[in-house]
Write a protein that holds these residues in place. Sequence first.
Motif, PDB file in Angstrom:
ATOM      1  N   GLY A  68     -10.002 -24.016  31.400  1.00 10.89           N
ATOM      2  CA  GLY A  68     -11.175 -23.844  32.244  1.00 10.89           C
ATOM      3  C   GLY A  68     -12.202 -22.938  31.594  1.00 10.89           C
ATOM      4  N   LYS A  69     -11.743 -21.842  30.953  1.00 12.55           N
ATOM      5  CA  LYS A  69     -12.665 -20.933  30.278  1.00 12.55           C
ATOM      6  C   LYS A  69     -13.329 -21.618  29.083  1.00 12.55           C
ATOM      7  CE  LYS A  69     -10.302 -16.639  31.559  1.00 12.55           C
ATOM      8  NZ  LYS A  69      -9.544 -15.460  31.045  1.00 12.55           N
ATOM      9  N   ALA A  70     -12.534 -22.429  28.340  1.00 18.21           N
ATOM     10  CA  ALA A  70     -13.089 -23.134  27.183  1.00 18.21           C
ATOM     11  C   ALA A  70     -14.142 -24.144  27.622  1.00 18.21           C
ATOM     12  CB  ALA A  70     -11.969 -23.823  26.405  1.00 18.21           C
TER      13      ALA A  70
ATOM     14  N   ALA B  41     -17.271 -22.264  28.478  1.00 16.91           N
ATOM     15  CA  ALA B  41     -17.949 -21.763  27.287  1.00 16.91           C
ATOM     16  C   ALA B  41     -18.674 -22.896  26.564  1.00 16.91           C
ATOM     17  CB  ALA B  41     -16.938 -21.096  26.357  1.00 16.91           C
ATOM     18  N   ALA B  42     -18.038 -24.080  26.470  1.00 23.02           N
ATOM     19  CA  ALA B  42     -18.681 -25.229  25.830  1.00 23.02           C
ATOM     20  C   ALA B  42     -19.933 -25.644  26.599  1.00 23.02           C
ATOM     21  CB  ALA B  42     -17.686 -26.390  25.737  1.00 23.02           C
ATOM     22  N   ARG B  43     -19.816 -25.616  27.921  1.00 20.66           N
ATOM     23  CA  ARG B  43     -20.980 -25.962  28.750  1.00 20.66           C
ATOM     24  C   ARG B  43     -22.117 -24.979  28.507  1.00 20.66           C
ATOM     25  NH1 ARG B  43     -23.448 -25.126  33.542  1.00 20.66           N
ATOM     26  NH2 ARG B  43     -22.253 -23.235  33.961  1.00 20.66           N
ATOM     27  N   MET B  44     -21.785 -23.697  28.335  1.00 22.64           N
ATOM     28  CA  MET B  44     -22.805 -22.674  28.097  1.00 22.64           C
ATOM     29  C   MET B  44     -23.494 -22.895  26.758  1.00 22.64           C
ATOM     30  SD  MET B  44     -24.423 -20.160  29.270  1.00 22.64           S
ATOM     31  CE  MET B  44     -23.413 -19.878  30.721  1.00 22.64           C
ATOM     32  N   VAL B  45     -22.726 -23.254  25.706  1.00 29.04           N
ATOM     33  CA  VAL B  45     -23.325 -23.530  24.398  1.00 29.04           C
ATOM     34  C   VAL B  45     -24.358 -24.651  24.515  1.00 29.04           C
ATOM     35  CG1 VAL B  45     -22.877 -24.361  22.060  1.00 29.04           C
ATOM     36  CG2 VAL B  45     -21.310 -22.728  23.114  1.00 29.04           C
ATOM     37  N   LEU B  46     -23.962 -25.741  25.168  1.00 30.30           N
ATOM     38  CA  LEU B  46     -24.866 -26.887  25.316  1.00 30.30           C
ATOM     39  C   LEU B  46     -26.064 -26.529  26.179  1.00 30.30           C
ATOM     40  CD1 LEU B  46     -22.183 -29.693  25.807  1.00 30.30           C
ATOM     41  CD2 LEU B  46     -23.584 -29.282  23.777  1.00 30.30           C
ATOM     42  N   LEU B  47     -25.844 -25.707  27.204  1.00 28.35           N
ATOM     43  CA  LEU B  47     -26.941 -25.311  28.089  1.00 28.35           C
ATOM     44  C   LEU B  47     -27.985 -24.487  27.339  1.00 28.35           C
ATOM     45  CD1 LEU B  47     -27.919 -25.347  31.041  1.00 28.35           C
ATOM     46  CD2 LEU B  47     -26.692 -23.205  31.390  1.00 28.35           C
ATOM     47  N   VAL B  48     -27.526 -23.567  26.484  1.00 28.73           N
ATOM     48  CA  VAL B  48     -28.453 -22.739  25.710  1.00 28.73           C
ATOM     49  C   VAL B  48     -29.250 -23.603  24.731  1.00 28.73           C
ATOM     50  CG1 VAL B  48     -28.608 -20.894  23.985  1.00 28.73           C
ATOM     51  CG2 VAL B  48     -27.085 -20.636  25.939  1.00 28.73           C
ATOM     52  N   LEU B  49     -28.547 -24.513  24.051  1.00 29.93           N
ATOM     53  CA  LEU B  49     -29.236 -25.389  23.102  1.00 29.93           C
ATOM     54  C   LEU B  49     -30.289 -26.253  23.801  1.00 29.93           C
ATOM     55  CD1 LEU B  49     -26.199 -26.545  20.918  1.00 29.93           C
ATOM     56  CD2 LEU B  49     -28.004 -24.937  20.248  1.00 29.93           C
ATOM     57  N   THR B  50     -29.943 -26.794  24.937  1.00 28.08           N
ATOM     58  CA  THR B  50     -30.871 -27.644  25.696  1.00 28.08           C
ATOM     59  C   THR B  50     -32.059 -26.836  26.199  1.00 28.08           C
ATOM     60  OG1 THR B  50     -29.033 -29.054  26.380  1.00 28.08           O
ATOM     61  CG2 THR B  50     -31.067 -29.218  27.655  1.00 28.08           C
TER      62      THR B  50
ATOM     63  N   GLU C 160     -17.415 -18.853  21.926  1.00 32.85           N
ATOM     64  CA  GLU C 160     -18.265 -17.692  22.216  1.00 32.85           C
ATOM     65  C   GLU C 160     -19.155 -17.363  21.018  1.00 32.85           C
ATOM     66  OE1 GLU C 160     -15.394 -14.777  23.334  1.00 32.85           O
ATOM     67  OE2 GLU C 160     -15.354 -15.414  25.446  1.00 32.85           O
ATOM     68  N   SER C 161     -18.609 -17.552  19.799  1.00 28.79           N
ATOM     69  CA  SER C 161     -19.410 -17.339  18.594  1.00 28.79           C
ATOM     70  C   SER C 161     -20.544 -18.351  18.521  1.00 28.79           C
ATOM     71  CB  SER C 161     -18.517 -17.454  17.357  1.00 28.79           C
ATOM     72  OG  SER C 161     -19.279 -17.401  16.167  1.00 28.79           O
ATOM     73  N   TRP C 162     -20.232 -19.609  18.869  1.00 28.90           N
ATOM     74  CA  TRP C 162     -21.270 -20.640  18.875  1.00 28.90           C
ATOM     75  C   TRP C 162     -22.330 -20.340  19.930  1.00 28.90           C
ATOM     76  CZ3 TRP C 162     -17.660 -25.560  18.735  1.00 28.90           C
ATOM     77  CH2 TRP C 162     -17.103 -25.662  17.457  1.00 28.90           C
ATOM     78  N   ALA C 163     -21.917 -19.834  21.064  1.00 30.24           N
ATOM     79  CA  ALA C 163     -22.877 -19.522  22.136  1.00 30.24           C
ATOM     80  C   ALA C 163     -23.845 -18.438  21.672  1.00 30.24           C
ATOM     81  CB  ALA C 163     -22.122 -19.072  23.382  1.00 30.24           C
ATOM     82  N   ALA C 164     -23.329 -17.442  20.940  1.00 29.54           N
ATOM     83  CA  ALA C 164     -24.192 -16.374  20.436  1.00 29.54           C
ATOM     84  C   ALA C 164     -25.190 -16.927  19.420  1.00 29.54           C
ATOM     85  CB  ALA C 164     -23.342 -15.272  19.808  1.00 29.54           C
ATOM     86  N   ARG C 165     -24.706 -17.823  18.544  1.00 34.05           N
ATOM     87  CA  ARG C 165     -25.596 -18.410  17.543  1.00 34.05           C
ATOM     88  C   ARG C 165     -26.622 -19.343  18.172  1.00 34.05           C
ATOM     89  NH1 ARG C 165     -20.921 -20.290  13.308  1.00 34.05           N
ATOM     90  NH2 ARG C 165     -20.062 -18.208  12.845  1.00 34.05           N
ATOM     91  N   ALA C 166     -26.233 -19.988  19.265  1.00 33.25           N
ATOM     92  CA  ALA C 166     -27.134 -20.938  19.920  1.00 33.25           C
ATOM     93  C   ALA C 166     -28.418 -20.256  20.384  1.00 33.25           C
ATOM     94  CB  ALA C 166     -26.426 -21.592  21.104  1.00 33.25           C
TER      95      ALA C 166
ATOM     96  N   HIS D 191     -27.424 -27.508  13.672  1.00 33.22           N
ATOM     97  CA  HIS D 191     -26.482 -27.390  12.557  1.00 33.22           C
ATOM     98  C   HIS D 191     -26.275 -25.934  12.155  1.00 33.22           C
ATOM     99  CE1 HIS D 191     -26.298 -31.721  12.036  1.00 33.22           C
ATOM    100  NE2 HIS D 191     -27.618 -31.755  12.132  1.00 33.22           N
ATOM    101  N   ASP D 192     -27.240 -25.052  12.515  1.00 36.96           N
ATOM    102  CA  ASP D 192     -27.076 -23.628  12.226  1.00 36.96           C
ATOM    103  C   ASP D 192     -25.980 -23.004  13.101  1.00 36.96           C
ATOM    104  OD1 ASP D 192     -29.100 -23.787  10.407  1.00 36.96           O
ATOM    105  OD2 ASP D 192     -30.646 -23.080  11.785  1.00 36.96           O
ATOM    106  N   LEU D 193     -25.548 -23.767  14.109  1.00 36.95           N
ATOM    107  CA  LEU D 193     -24.500 -23.284  15.018  1.00 36.95           C
ATOM    108  C   LEU D 193     -23.207 -23.000  14.259  1.00 36.95           C
ATOM    109  CD1 LEU D 193     -24.724 -23.000  18.124  1.00 36.95           C
ATOM    110  CD2 LEU D 193     -23.436 -25.126  18.307  1.00 36.95           C
TER     111      LEU D 193
END
Length: 296
Positions: free
Chosen positions: A234-236, A239-248, A272-278, A285-287
């Motif tokens: 559930g946490k993963a 977190a994946a949803r948050m990465v996509l939300l930030v990118l969008t 979480e690392s990807w979310a910070a980079r997003a 691709h910089d993600l």
Amino acid sequence: MPSPQHDSLIRLFRDRPPLAVEVLRDLLGHDLPVTPLVRVENPTFNTRPSDDIEADLVLVLGSPAAPAHGIIVEIQKDTSKEPRQLARYAAALWLQLRCDATVLVVCPDARTAAHYAHPIESGLSGYRLQACVLGPADIPAITDPRQAAAQPELAALAVMVHGRERKVVEAFAAALADLPADHAPKYYEHAYSMSAPDVRRLLEEIMTSTDWPVYSPFAREHFGRGLEEGKAEGKAEEAARMVLLVLTARGLEVPEEIRDRITACTDLARLESWAARAATARTVHDLFGGTDTEDR
């Protein structure tokens, strides 16, 4: 060496000492003192010369100051134990408590039950022990979920003996849903550990076809693991949803293969690392930075 079935049977009786009283009174018709006090006693009987003889489980009815009756519970899967040893147990407990004692032998196998049902000649004139034996024929096939919920220990024993009858396992599975959440995994584990492989498979099939979250081989371990894995998943996902939300939100186009890569990841730290980079990435691709060893 004790088997998982042996250990589960002992835990079944140790966890709720009145079960031995109920088996002796209700299933085997044995007369016992009426008292609400039943406790687990030290199962080691010291003798002279100084060697130890130890029973599987010793229960005592009555208060410590005035014990009313002793019960020795022995789990026997075969006929390897010398019957006279059971007579020694009873005599040692009688000497220790100064009250009457009963030996209850629990035998999952009918041939073994018949072996220990014979009167035991102790070798001492006038002392013959008649053990009370709980064999497969003495354990009822419980097919009523309400009865199974009211007597979960007996229901677990019924699965061990009658588990090839699908209705017995179905009643047990249905009863687990009515038990407290911290009790149900324990009884599932007992039933699973005590049963033959084909009964285990049926138990797995029926349990995994329901909404009750228990998975074999051992309920306590896997129930807890299932809950933890569920929380981690559930946490993963979040977190994946948050990465996509930030990118969008930043107006970056996310190709399908990148979206699939993000949603398929179950490593929370990586996500979480990807979310910070997003938050600062110029392109999607910089993600995936050079320090991300999975992406090298």
